[in-house]
Scaffold this active site. Sequence first.
Site, PDB file in Angstrom:
ATOM      1  N   LEU A  34      -7.392  -5.724   3.147  1.00 23.88           N
ATOM      2  CA  LEU A  34      -7.498  -4.264   3.009  1.00 23.88           C
ATOM      3  C   LEU A  34      -7.753  -3.559   4.339  1.00 23.88           C
ATOM      4  O   LEU A  34      -8.229  -2.434   4.357  1.00 23.88           O
ATOM      5  CB  LEU A  34      -8.572  -3.879   1.970  1.00 23.88           C
ATOM      6  CG  LEU A  34      -8.279  -4.315   0.534  1.00 23.88           C
ATOM      7  CD1 LEU A  34      -9.374  -3.841  -0.421  1.00 23.88           C
ATOM      8  CD2 LEU A  34      -6.925  -3.770   0.046  1.00 23.88           C
ATOM      9  N   GLY A  37      -4.154  -2.047   3.975  1.00 32.11           N
ATOM     10  CA  GLY A  37      -3.589  -1.858   2.636  1.00 32.11           C
ATOM     11  C   GLY A  37      -4.535  -1.132   1.699  1.00 32.11           C
ATOM     12  O   GLY A  37      -5.641  -0.737   2.080  1.00 32.11           O
ATOM     13  N   PHE A  73       3.232 -11.236   3.780  1.00 32.14           N
ATOM     14  CA  PHE A  73       3.453  -9.903   4.366  1.00 32.14           C
ATOM     15  C   PHE A  73       2.310  -9.488   5.292  1.00 32.14           C
ATOM     16  O   PHE A  73       2.352  -8.387   5.847  1.00 32.14           O
ATOM     17  CB  PHE A  73       3.503  -8.840   3.257  1.00 32.14           C
ATOM     18  CG  PHE A  73       4.677  -8.937   2.331  1.00 32.14           C
ATOM     19  CD1 PHE A  73       5.868  -8.310   2.642  1.00 32.14           C
ATOM     20  CD2 PHE A  73       4.586  -9.636   1.133  1.00 32.14           C
ATOM     21  CE1 PHE A  73       6.955  -8.377   1.781  1.00 32.14           C
ATOM     22  CE2 PHE A  73       5.665  -9.709   0.265  1.00 32.14           C
ATOM     23  CZ  PHE A  73       6.851  -9.082   0.595  1.00 32.14           C
ATOM     24  N   TYR A 141       4.109  -7.603  19.351  1.00 31.08           N
ATOM     25  CA  TYR A 141       4.361  -7.690  17.912  1.00 31.08           C
ATOM     26  C   TYR A 141       5.549  -8.608  17.637  1.00 31.08           C
ATOM     27  O   TYR A 141       5.471  -9.555  16.854  1.00 31.08           O
ATOM     28  CB  TYR A 141       4.620  -6.282  17.341  1.00 31.08           C
ATOM     29  CG  TYR A 141       5.219  -6.321  15.962  1.00 31.08           C
ATOM     30  CD1 TYR A 141       4.489  -6.864  14.905  1.00 31.08           C
ATOM     31  CD2 TYR A 141       6.511  -5.860  15.716  1.00 31.08           C
ATOM     32  CE1 TYR A 141       5.038  -6.942  13.636  1.00 31.08           C
ATOM     33  CE2 TYR A 141       7.060  -5.936  14.453  1.00 31.08           C
ATOM     34  CZ  TYR A 141       6.323  -6.469  13.415  1.00 31.08           C
ATOM     35  OH  TYR A 141       6.869  -6.555  12.166  1.00 31.08           O
TER      36      TYR A 141
HETATM   37  N1  UFG Z   1       9.384   7.520  17.255  1.00 33.41           N
HETATM   38  C1  UFG Z   1       9.235   8.778  17.787  1.00 33.41           C
HETATM   39  N2  UFG Z   1       8.151   9.494  17.437  1.00 33.41           N
HETATM   40  C2  UFG Z   1       7.200   9.017  16.575  1.00 33.41           C
HETATM   41  C3  UFG Z   1       7.373   7.736  16.042  1.00 33.41           C
HETATM   42  C4  UFG Z   1       8.487   7.006  16.394  1.00 33.41           C
HETATM   43  O1  UFG Z   1      10.049   9.238  18.578  1.00 33.41           O
HETATM   44  O2  UFG Z   1       6.214   9.730  16.324  1.00 33.41           O
HETATM   45  C5  UFG Z   1      10.574   6.746  17.619  1.00 33.41           C
HETATM   46  C6  UFG Z   1      10.207   5.414  18.271  1.00 33.41           C
HETATM   47  O3  UFG Z   1       9.996   5.589  19.642  1.00 33.41           O
HETATM   48  C7  UFG Z   1      11.421   4.574  17.910  1.00 33.41           C
HETATM   49  C8  UFG Z   1      11.868   5.130  16.551  1.00 33.41           C
HETATM   50  O4  UFG Z   1      11.262   6.406  16.438  1.00 33.41           O
HETATM   51  O5  UFG Z   1      12.423   4.811  18.826  1.00 33.41           O
HETATM   52  C9  UFG Z   1      11.418   4.285  15.401  1.00 33.41           C
HETATM   53  O6  UFG Z   1      10.023   4.062  15.535  1.00 33.41           O
HETATM   54  P1  UFG Z   1       9.129   3.477  14.375  1.00 33.41           P
HETATM   55  O7  UFG Z   1       7.723   3.434  14.880  1.00 33.41           O
HETATM   56  O8  UFG Z   1       9.383   4.195  13.100  1.00 33.41           O
HETATM   57  O9  UFG Z   1       9.720   2.033  14.170  1.00 33.41           O
HETATM   58  P2  UFG Z   1       9.847   0.845  15.216  1.00 33.41           P
HETATM   59  O10 UFG Z   1      11.309   0.670  15.459  1.00 33.41           O
HETATM   60  O11 UFG Z   1       8.999   1.007  16.399  1.00 33.41           O
HETATM   61  O12 UFG Z   1       9.163  -0.349  14.436  1.00 33.41           O
HETATM   62  C10 UFG Z   1       9.470  -0.628  13.108  1.00 33.41           C
HETATM   63  C11 UFG Z   1       8.377  -1.476  12.486  1.00 33.41           C
HETATM   64  C12 UFG Z   1       8.345  -2.817  13.103  1.00 33.41           C
HETATM   65  C13 UFG Z   1       9.716  -3.417  13.172  1.00 33.41           C
HETATM   66  C14 UFG Z   1      10.635  -2.478  13.876  1.00 33.41           C
HETATM   67  C15 UFG Z   1      12.008  -2.938  14.062  1.00 33.41           C
HETATM   68  O13 UFG Z   1       7.115  -0.866  12.653  1.00 33.41           O
HETATM   69  O14 UFG Z   1       7.520  -3.620  12.306  1.00 33.41           O
HETATM   70  O15 UFG Z   1      10.666  -1.299  13.116  1.00 33.41           O
HETATM   71  O16 UFG Z   1      12.663  -1.946  14.852  1.00 33.41           O
HETATM   72  F1  UFG Z   1       9.692  -4.566  13.842  1.00 33.41           F
END
Ligand code: UFG
Length: 333
Positions: A34, A37, A73, A141
Site C-alpha cells: 500500500l 496502491g 505488478f 527504472y
Molecule cells: N510529460 C510531460 N509532462 C508531464 C508528464 C509527462 O511533458 O507532466 C511527458 C514526459 O516527459 C514523456 C511523456 O509525457 O515524454 C510521457 O510521460 P509519462 O510520465 O506519462 O510516461 P513515461 O513514458 O515516462 O513512463 C511510463 C511509465 C513507465 C513506462 C514508460 C514507458 O511510467 O513505467 O511509460 O515509456 F516504463
Amino acid sequence: MTNVLVVGGAGYIGSHMVAILLKQGFRVTVFDNLSRGHKDACEGAHFIQGNLLDFAAISGCLSAQSFDIVFHFAALAYVGESVKHPEQYYQNNVVGSVNLLAAMRKHKLNRLVFSSTCATYGEAKHLPIRETDPQVPVNPYGFSKFVVEHMLSDYAKAYGFQSISLRYFNSAGCDPLGALGERHEPETHLIPLVLREALRTKLGGHSKDTALQIFGDDYDTPDGSCQRDYVHVNDLCDAHLLAAQQLLTNDDGQAKYYNLANAVAYSVFDVVSACRRLTGQPIEYRIEPRRSGDPAVLIGDAQQAIKELGWKPHRTQLDDMISSAWNYLSKGA
Ligand code: UFG
C-alpha cells in the site's frame, strides 16, 4: 478453481487485473504494501498487506495457501523519480523481486507473469521496437526491470522456472465503467496530469494559472515533444490473462518476453490536443526543460504477443483511453 496471487494488486494496473480475474472466476489474493496502491481498489480479493522486502512476509503468504500462479505488478514505476532516487528503485524492484522468486522456489511455485516495460530498451535504434532489439535502458527504472528479466532467464535455465515478462509501452485509460482509475500520488503521468488541468478549468480555474508542464519541445520529433505508444490498461490485463493461460497449460520451463503495444506514436502535444477536444476545456501548459531519463520516441511491435499469446487489443484508439480516464476523473467532480 485456479488460485492466483497478485503482488501489487492494489495499484493502477494490478487493480484492473484483479477485477478481471475475479470476473473470470479465479480465486484471488492480493499482496501489496500500500505504498502507492489503495486497498479499496481490490475489493472482492483476499488482501494481505505486506512488503516484498520482508522475505518472511512473502514466504508466509505463499506457505498459507497453494497458489497456481503469481502476477508480479509490485514496483515503483516513475522514470523521473528513478533518476533522482535510484536506491529506492533497486531496492523495491530488484531486491523485492529477488525475495519473491526465492519465496516462490522455496514453496515450489514456478509460474510467474512479470510486469516489465519498454523502458528496458532505452533509445531505440529502429522503430517499432521488437523483442529481439537491444535492451540498453537509459534510466534506473528501466534498468531495474531489465535486471529482473535477466534473473528470470537464468532461473528458467537453472531451475526450469517458467515466466512471461510483458513489456508494456505506455499504459493509459481506465475501467470503462469508471469504478477503477489511475490514483497515483504524486501523479507524474502525462494523461492524468493533462486531465487534472482540464478538471481544474472545468471547476472554474483560470487557464492562465495552469500547473501543466511539458518536458521538452526540442526533441528530434515532428513537433519537438516526446512520442509514446499508448495501450489501454484493460488490453494489458487481457494479455496477462492469456500469458497465465499459457503458463498453466504449457510446462516448457522457459522465460518468455512480449511487447504490449499498438505501434502508433502520439506526441505530448497530440495528447494535449485530444484532451482539449474530448473535455471541451482550454488546457494551457508551460514548456519546461527535458525530463531526465526520457527517451525521445518509444513505439512497439506486439506481433509476437498477437501470434503466440493470441492477444487482440480492443481499445486501441487514444480517444477511448482518454475518455475512460476523463470519465473516472470527472465522475466525482
Ligand atoms: N510529460 C510531460 N509532462 C508531464 C508528464 C509527462 O511533458 O507532466 C511527458 C514526459 O516527459 C514523456 C511523456 O509525457 O515524454 C510521457 O510521460 P509519462 O510520465 O506519462 O510516461 P513515461 O513514458 O515516462 O513512463 C511510463 C511509465 C513507465 C513506462 C514508460 C514507458 O511510467 O513505467 O511509460 O515509456 F516504463
